[in-house]
Design a protein around this motif. Structure first.
Motif, PDB file in Angstrom:
ATOM      1  N   UNK C 292      39.174  44.746  27.930  1.00 53.41           N
ATOM      2  CA  UNK C 292      39.969  43.518  27.887  1.00 53.41           C
ATOM      3  C   UNK C 292      41.041  43.638  26.810  1.00 53.41           C
ATOM      4  N   UNK C 295      43.771  46.332  27.678  1.00 53.21           N
ATOM      5  CA  UNK C 295      44.723  45.972  28.731  1.00 53.21           C
ATOM      6  C   UNK C 295      45.662  44.870  28.253  1.00 53.21           C
ATOM      7  N   UNK C 296      45.171  43.961  27.381  1.00 55.52           N
ATOM      8  CA  UNK C 296      46.101  42.970  26.827  1.00 55.52           C
ATOM      9  C   UNK C 296      47.192  43.681  26.039  1.00 55.52           C
ATOM     10  N   UNK C 299      49.690  45.077  28.319  1.00 58.29           N
ATOM     11  CA  UNK C 299      50.551  44.039  28.891  1.00 58.29           C
ATOM     12  C   UNK C 299      51.584  43.580  27.864  1.00 58.29           C
ATOM     13  N   UNK C 300      51.127  43.407  26.602  1.00 61.34           N
ATOM     14  CA  UNK C 300      52.063  42.972  25.554  1.00 61.34           C
ATOM     15  C   UNK C 300      53.146  44.023  25.340  1.00 61.34           C
TER      16      UNK C 300
END
Lengths: 272, 259, 325
Positions: C292, C295-296, C299-300
């Motif tokens: 989690x 992957x954040x 994405x950022x």
């Protein structure tokens, strides 16, 4: 009315009516029939049967109930959260707005699917949990949308005029600003419902959504995995149903959007 | 040179039909200037766009548009491109919107010059700088590499004028060239246009909602109202003996008559 | 450049926010969070010592602070199942994920762009209508099911491509080009699935922005200067259409990455997504947490890249106004 809208209304309406009426029929969707295992579509079983001889048409209709209910309830939850947070952020402005927006940024950076999976693993996977979790992780877009609308409406003269007449802030917000945000919210709700149905199908496919023996399109697909080569209809039918349902919702959302917002084409590519 | 006869334009949509131009006629001779006055929605810009052949496909056009004895309405798109810009130049109301925001001014000017005059890139650049100097852009050789948003609105209109003149058109259509500018800039741009048109002796069609501005610089003035040409004549005729009620309203609306 | 610096600084609180949510999720998980950090081979004594050090009875924020400092030193804890350090497990999987996402992203851009432009240009013709219907379909199909259908058609029926995996294990000692070919063949179906899903949404955005652009004055002005339609479409409209797409791509990144995780699982592609989904089934919380979090961060980073490239591509941001003249 375009052909797309007709198709959507007829399909969704038909699905809803059939889904509502199917429990009245004297057939059990979980009835196992060892005589009729893995049969291709026929006159008796229009959509064929699965590995336990259960009728796929019947199970599909029970699955439609699940999908539609999950879609409706999740979207209602996400609407309630998203609209209230968007209203508050847009109306407060300033620091409060900035903090809320940064939190939304964080939420949007998280891989929601894993968050949902995680919660489903920790809690018992049940239909109620599925709906709550999907609703609680899908409100961010709605909040951004409502906030952007509120920000632009707040600047309009009629809001100032309300204040000048001494109307309380709360009344201004609820009675004069909220209704103006409704059109884009309805559209977003249509698209959101499609999204919720897709997420539910992923969860049930992974065995973390609606639990067997209850039929849902997602767990029917999970069930079909071992029979992909020998009984492709088991995988084909639920997938087509999911696609058509979500497609109808997307068509509806798009059609309503063009209907409700004459400037739709200008405002589509907008970032808040 | 340009002759428009019974030009009629309708826009059809699913709900209703808008009759934007209802059978108007006018002619412009070489070196002559025609002013067209009317409020917004009177069909003056639509008729000009019809001459350029740039109305959207929803428009139904009838009537004749002849340019130098050639019917423009029969032209293929390819032949029309040789007329646009090169023979008939067009200046837009909002210069910033008429310049592509993501290319430099020089890029757009050089491209235009190269297409119409078949010169090399460095030659086109020199020409572009010449024209920018002509419209009084200071440091033209440097500012040619700036983007449109780096100029003021008035400067953008000067650039549009430079770009249009660089194609050496025989007829210039100026569609409310000063409507989006503030008053002092308006005066500067009008003076510049007067100077440059006097120099080149090209024909001009000047569209405006301001009867005074048009009367000061046009040989003939036409007044348009709701798609029809209600009156046409010399500025003097129009002011001394207006035949139409609408023209009278327009004259009365001018604070002081400057002529 | 200052824009890059500014965006990076803005991204830092987001990373901390994401790590805080991951931390909270960990507390949601059953069991003692200390155990996650520990090499399973340590003795009970050491464990007590660490509990003491970590101050497990300390307030949540203090615990979070300790957790973050461990993260910053690369200590993401140990897998419940294999005992492997989580950081290593993630790093092992990252290349496959990056490979698939970079390939699909490039393919999506390469396909969407011309199609979207074509659609906007040929607005309301049969070309536009069919592409629009296709994009609606793509938006509505569950990607994991599309993956299954591709397996059904291309692997099981036609037998053209392998159903799953990264590389044929028999080629372990084969020359690199044979290995590469095998990897590409294994990548084809997951790539196709992600691309079809990704194209759909973008084409619609592309179409809308193209329609909007073609209605602008500068396009009419370019026509009035006698420029050819080809030049107007491919030079003047194209560059303007490119800009919003950069932003949209940044916004779509979470769903693209999220969608590709399920696809990795379906095709047993050895990336972070497959690791994460397996961790869900095995209740391997440390791995799940790290998936989690990582992957954040992906994405950022993607969003920062999108913002920065937008700023560089749009002269209205990158070339400041000089003094008004």
């Amino acid at each position: 009315m375009t052909p797309k809208l007709w198709f959507s209304m007829v399909f969704l309406g038909g699905l809803a009516v059939l889904g509502a009426l199917v429990p009245l029929l004297p057939f059990d969707p979980n009835a196992i029939d060892p005589e009729a295992m893995v049969q291709p579509p026929s006159i008796v079983h229009w959509f064929g049967t699965d590995d336990l001889g259960r009728d796929i048409l019947l199970r599909s209709l029970y699955g439609a109930r699940i999908s539609l209910v999950v879609g409706l309830v999740s979207v209602s939850i996400s609407l309630m959260i998203g609209v209230s947070i968007g209203l508050i952020a847009g109306f407060m402005g300033g620091l409060g707005d900035a903090i809320i927006m940064r939190c939304i940024d964080v939420m949007m950076a998280l891989p929601t699917l894993f968050l949902i999976l995680m919660v489903q693993v920790v809690l018992e996977p049940s239909m109620l949990n599925v709906m709550v979790v999907i609703g609680a992780t899908s409100w961010m877009g709605m909040a951004r949308l409502v906030r952007a609308e509120v920000l632009s409406i707040k600047e309009r003269v009629f809001v100032t005029a309300c204040r000048a007449r001494g109307i309380a802030e709360k009344t201004v917000l609820m009675k004069h600003i909220l209704p103006h945000t409704l059109n884009p919210v309805i559209v977003a709700a249509m698209l959101g419902m499609g999204g919720a149905i897709l997420v539910e199908s992923v969860l049930s496919f992974l065995g973390l959504g609606v639990q067997p023996p209850h039929a849902s399109w997602g767990n029917m697909l999970e069930n079909s995995l071992g029979y992909l080569r020998s009984a492709p209809w088991m995988a084909l039918i639920p997938g087509v149903l999911i696609t058509l349902t979500v497609l109808s919702l997307n068509f509806l959302g798009d059609g309503l959007w063009l209907l409700l917002d004459p400037k739709a084409k200008e405002s589509h590519v907008k970032r808040s | 040179m340009l002759s428009v006869r019974n030009l009629d334009v309708q826009f059809a949509s699913k709900e209703n039909t808008v009759h934007a131009v209802k059978g108007i006629s006018y002619t412009i001779s070489p070196g002559e200037s025609l002013g067209i006055v009317g409020e917004s929605g009177s069909g003056k810009s639509v008729s000009a766009m019809a001459i350029m052949g740039l109305l959207p496909p929803t428009a139904t056009i009838s009537g004749d548009i002849d340019f130098n004895g050639q019917s423009l309405r029969d032209l293929s798109n390819k032949d029309y491109r040789r007329i646009r810009g090169k023979k008939i130049g067009y200046i837009f109301q909002n210069p910033l919107a008429a310049l592509n925001p993501v290319f430099t001014v020089g890029n757009q000017m050089i491209e235009t010059i190269q297409i119409h005059h078949g010169v090399t890139k460095p030659e086109a650049r020199d020409l572009a700088i010449d024209y920018l100097n002509k419209v009084k852009i200071t440091d033209a050789h440097q500012r040619i590499d700036d983007y449109p948003h780096q100029f003021s609105l008035g400067m953008c209109q000067r650039i549009m004028i430079a770009m249009t003149l660089s194609m050496k058109p025989e007829l210039l259509i100026a569609d409310e060239p000063t409507a989006s500018l503030d008053v002092t800039t308006q005066k500067e741009i009008l003076a510049l246009m007067d100077e440059l048109t006097a120099e080149t002796n090209m024909a001009m069609m000047f569209i405006s909602h301001d009867l005074a501005v048009v009367s000061e610089r046009c040989d003939t003035v036409g007044v348009m109202h709701l798609g029809t040409m209600v009156e046409m004549g010399t500025p003097k005729d129009i002011f001394t003996s207006p035949k139409n009620d609408y023209t009278r309203t327009l004259i009365d609306a001018i604070p002081k008559i400057s002529f | 450049m200052s824009i890059i610096a500014k965006r990076l600084i803005q991204a830092i609180p987001l990373v901390f926010g994401a790590s805080f949510v991951s931390f909270l999720m960990m507390h949601l998980a059953p069991g003692d969070p200390t155990i996650m950090f520990m090499d399973p081979s340590v003795s009970q004594n050491d464990l007590d010592q660490v509990r003491e050090n970590l101050g497990l009875n300390a307030p949540l924020l203090v615990q979070y602070f300790h957790w973050v400092s461990a993260l910053l030193q690369g200590n993401f804890g140990y897998s419940y199942i294999t005992g492997q350090p989580v950081f290593d497990a993630i790093c092992e999987r990252l290349p496959a994920t990056l490979m698939l996402s970079v390939a699909s992203l490039s393919l999506i851009l390469l396909i969407t762009f011309p199609l979207g432009i074509l659609c906007g240009y040929k607005k309301d013709t049969w070309v536009d209508d069919s592409i629009t219907i296709f994009s609606f379909l793509g938006l509505s199909i569950p990607t994991f099911w599309l993956g299954l259908m591709f397996i059904l058609v291309f692997s099981l029926q036609l037998d053209w491509l392998p159903t799953s995996g990264f590389m044929d294990p028999l080629l372990r000692d084969a020359p690199w080009y044979q290995q590469l070919a095998s990897v590409l063949r294994h990548m084809a179906l997951p790539l196709l699935t992600i691309t079809v899903g990704g194209i759909a949404g973008l084409i619609r955005y592309n179409r809308f922005s193209m329609i909007k652009i073609l209605a602008q004055d500068y396009i009419t002005a370019a026509r009035a200067r006698g420029l050819s339609e080809r030049r107007i479409c491919f030079k003047h409209a194209l560059k303007n259409a490119l800009l919003p797409i950069i932003t949209i791509l940044g916004l779509d990144l979470p769903s693209l990455i999220g969608g590709s995780f399920i696809i990795e699982y379906i095709f047993s592609w050895p990336g972070m997504g497959q690791l994460g989904v397996q961790a869900v089934f095995q209740r391997d919380y440390p791995i799940l947490m790290a998936t989690i979090f990582f992957s954040s961060v992906l994405i950022i980073i993607g969003n920062v890249l999108a913002d920065v490239s937008y700023a560089m591509a749009d002269p209205r941001i990158s070339s400041p106004r000089k003094g008004a003249a």
